[in-house]
Motif scaffolding. Sequence first.
Motif, short mmCIF file in Angstrom:
data_model
loop_
_atom_site.label_atom_id
_atom_site.label_comp_id
_atom_site.label_asym_id
_atom_site.label_seq_id
_atom_site.Cartn_x
_atom_site.Cartn_y
_atom_site.Cartn_z
N LEU A 57 0.83 -1.21 0.00
CA LEU A 57 0.00 0.00 0.00
C LEU A 57 0.86 1.26 0.00
O LEU A 57 0.61 2.20 -0.76
CB LEU A 57 -0.93 -0.01 1.22
N THR A 58 1.92 1.29 0.85
CA THR A 58 2.79 2.48 0.89
C THR A 58 3.56 2.62 -0.42
O THR A 58 3.76 3.72 -0.92
CB THR A 58 3.78 2.42 2.06
N ASP A 59 3.97 1.48 -1.01
CA ASP A 59 4.64 1.52 -2.32
C ASP A 59 3.77 2.20 -3.36
O ASP A 59 4.22 3.06 -4.11
CB ASP A 59 4.97 0.09 -2.78
N ARG A 60 2.50 1.76 -3.40
CA ARG A 60 1.58 2.30 -4.40
C ARG A 60 1.34 3.80 -4.15
O ARG A 60 1.25 4.59 -5.10
CB ARG A 60 0.26 1.53 -4.35
N CYS A 61 1.23 4.18 -2.88
CA CYS A 61 0.99 5.58 -2.55
C CYS A 61 2.21 6.44 -2.91
O CYS A 61 2.05 7.54 -3.44
CB CYS A 61 0.68 5.70 -1.07
N TYR A 62 3.43 5.94 -2.65
CA TYR A 62 4.65 6.66 -3.02
C TYR A 62 4.68 6.94 -4.52
O TYR A 62 5.01 8.04 -4.95
CB TYR A 62 5.89 5.84 -2.66
N ILE A 63 4.36 5.92 -5.31
CA ILE A 63 4.39 6.06 -6.78
C ILE A 63 3.38 7.13 -7.21
O ILE A 63 3.70 8.04 -7.99
CB ILE A 63 4.09 4.72 -7.47
N THR A 64 2.13 7.03 -6.67
CA THR A 64 1.08 7.98 -7.06
C THR A 64 1.45 9.42 -6.69
O THR A 64 1.30 10.34 -7.50
CB THR A 64 -0.25 7.60 -6.38
N LEU A 65 1.96 9.62 -5.47
CA LEU A 65 2.28 10.97 -5.02
C LEU A 65 3.48 11.55 -5.76
O LEU A 65 3.49 12.73 -6.11
CB LEU A 65 2.54 10.97 -3.51
N CYS A 202 -5.47 9.06 -4.43
CA CYS A 202 -4.86 7.77 -4.12
C CYS A 202 -5.69 7.14 -3.00
O CYS A 202 -5.82 7.72 -1.93
CB CYS A 202 -3.41 7.96 -3.66
N ALA A 203 -6.29 5.98 -3.26
CA ALA A 203 -7.15 5.32 -2.27
C ALA A 203 -6.30 4.57 -1.25
O ALA A 203 -5.47 3.75 -1.61
CB ALA A 203 -8.11 4.37 -2.97
N MET A 204 -6.49 4.90 0.03
CA MET A 204 -5.81 4.19 1.14
C MET A 204 -6.91 3.47 1.90
O MET A 204 -7.66 4.09 2.64
CB MET A 204 -5.10 5.18 2.05
N VAL A 205 -6.99 2.16 1.73
CA VAL A 205 -8.14 1.44 2.30
C VAL A 205 -7.73 0.63 3.53
O VAL A 205 -7.95 1.06 4.65
CB VAL A 205 -8.81 0.53 1.23
N VAL A 206 -7.12 -0.52 3.32
CA VAL A 206 -6.79 -1.40 4.45
C VAL A 206 -5.28 -1.58 4.53
O VAL A 206 -4.68 -2.12 3.60
CB VAL A 206 -7.48 -2.78 4.29
N PRO A 207 -4.64 -1.12 5.61
CA PRO A 207 -3.20 -1.32 5.74
C PRO A 207 -2.88 -2.80 6.03
O PRO A 207 -3.72 -3.52 6.59
CB PRO A 207 -2.82 -0.45 6.93
#
Length: 412
Positions: A57-65, A202-207
């Motif tokens: 999840l953090t990987d995907r968020c880093y890429i999006t941001l 960026c959707a942050m749903v379930v860590p």
Amino acid sequence: MLIERKVNDSDQFDWQCQMRYYWDKDNRDSIVRIMESTFHNSFEYIGNTGRLVITPLTDRCYITLSQALTLNMGGAPAGPAGTGKTETVKDLGRGIGIPVYVFNCSEQMNVESMSAIYKGLSQVGAWGCFDEFNRIRIEVLSVVATQVTCVLNALKIQASEFDMMGDQLKLVPTVGMFITMNPGYAGRTELPENLKALFRPCAMVVPDTRLICENMLMSEGFRGARMLAYKFTTLYNLSKELLSQQKFYDWGLRATKAVLRVAGGLKRAAPPGTDEDIVLMRALRDFNLPKLVQEDKDIFRQLCSDLFPGRSNVERIMDEELVTAVREASLKLGLQPEAGFMDKVVELQELFNIRHSVFIIGPASAGKTKIWNALASAQKILKNDLVYVPINPKAVKNDDLYGYLRKTEWHD
């Protein structure tokens, strides 16, 4: 991970999506890359702080941001509370060495205060993370869209100066803007379309709680972290499903981190060779039982005994000095030092050790006030500095209690 996924080329996605550091010998500069996004390290001193556990999840968020910043846009992580939206933005800033300022948004924020923040961020090149952005009033958000557009347009044309609301300002190109939102919560407003277009969502749903739990247990010194993390997350998932649905129950990431810190403290205080199962079970039991209603306690104890067979009857470790002081304080207040009452007072102190604020919840005449009175008296007996001020919130206006914003100045 790279070996498991058979990554043998630097152009493959699994390598490109990582945060990578390079040294530019010619310019003597540190460069950070994520995908095709390139950042110059700003060398902001952050100290020896903790870092986030890297999950998918953090990987995907880093890429999006990072892609949003490359496209001269803002980033907008959205999702329920406790999924790591703000922490991910802060951690990305730490990785690039950029100062990140977090602003907790409220209905009191106005056009002038938002303008002052954007002007400041633009001139120092820092990142601004606006927490719960959709709590701001809709009429303010409409003007905010224009202010953000001013900054982003100046970044697109790589200007060194730009005009905002009649003021000529210097622009440092490292500036970045992020907003976090809890969609669907009470008191939230829908963002105007012209504002939505400026931020990449960026959707942050379930860590991934188990992975985070495993890493934190390892950092606290637990050798059998993988199995213990599995037991921990299983207990919390079962508690969420089987216990009654109380508004004050929290089985999320924040509660998980608090228990892991307690477990780490118990681990370091325990004699060498103490079974790690016992240490974790004690932390889970002693931290969670005080917040459970009576009918849920037996179910929780049974879950603990199922997951930690033969370990659930371990005695509680209590501060004997505090217990003695609580007994003396109870007698001074004209109360009977009954075991259940004294346990609640000690539990309240244990919660204060790991939490900044604590709610004491119960029906009328259950002894809520007397519990904190007894604890305050016990702390004075132990010669600990203590100040308490009882406030009746019904007799105080919100502005007097929490402070208020007038134009750009905060008043307490």
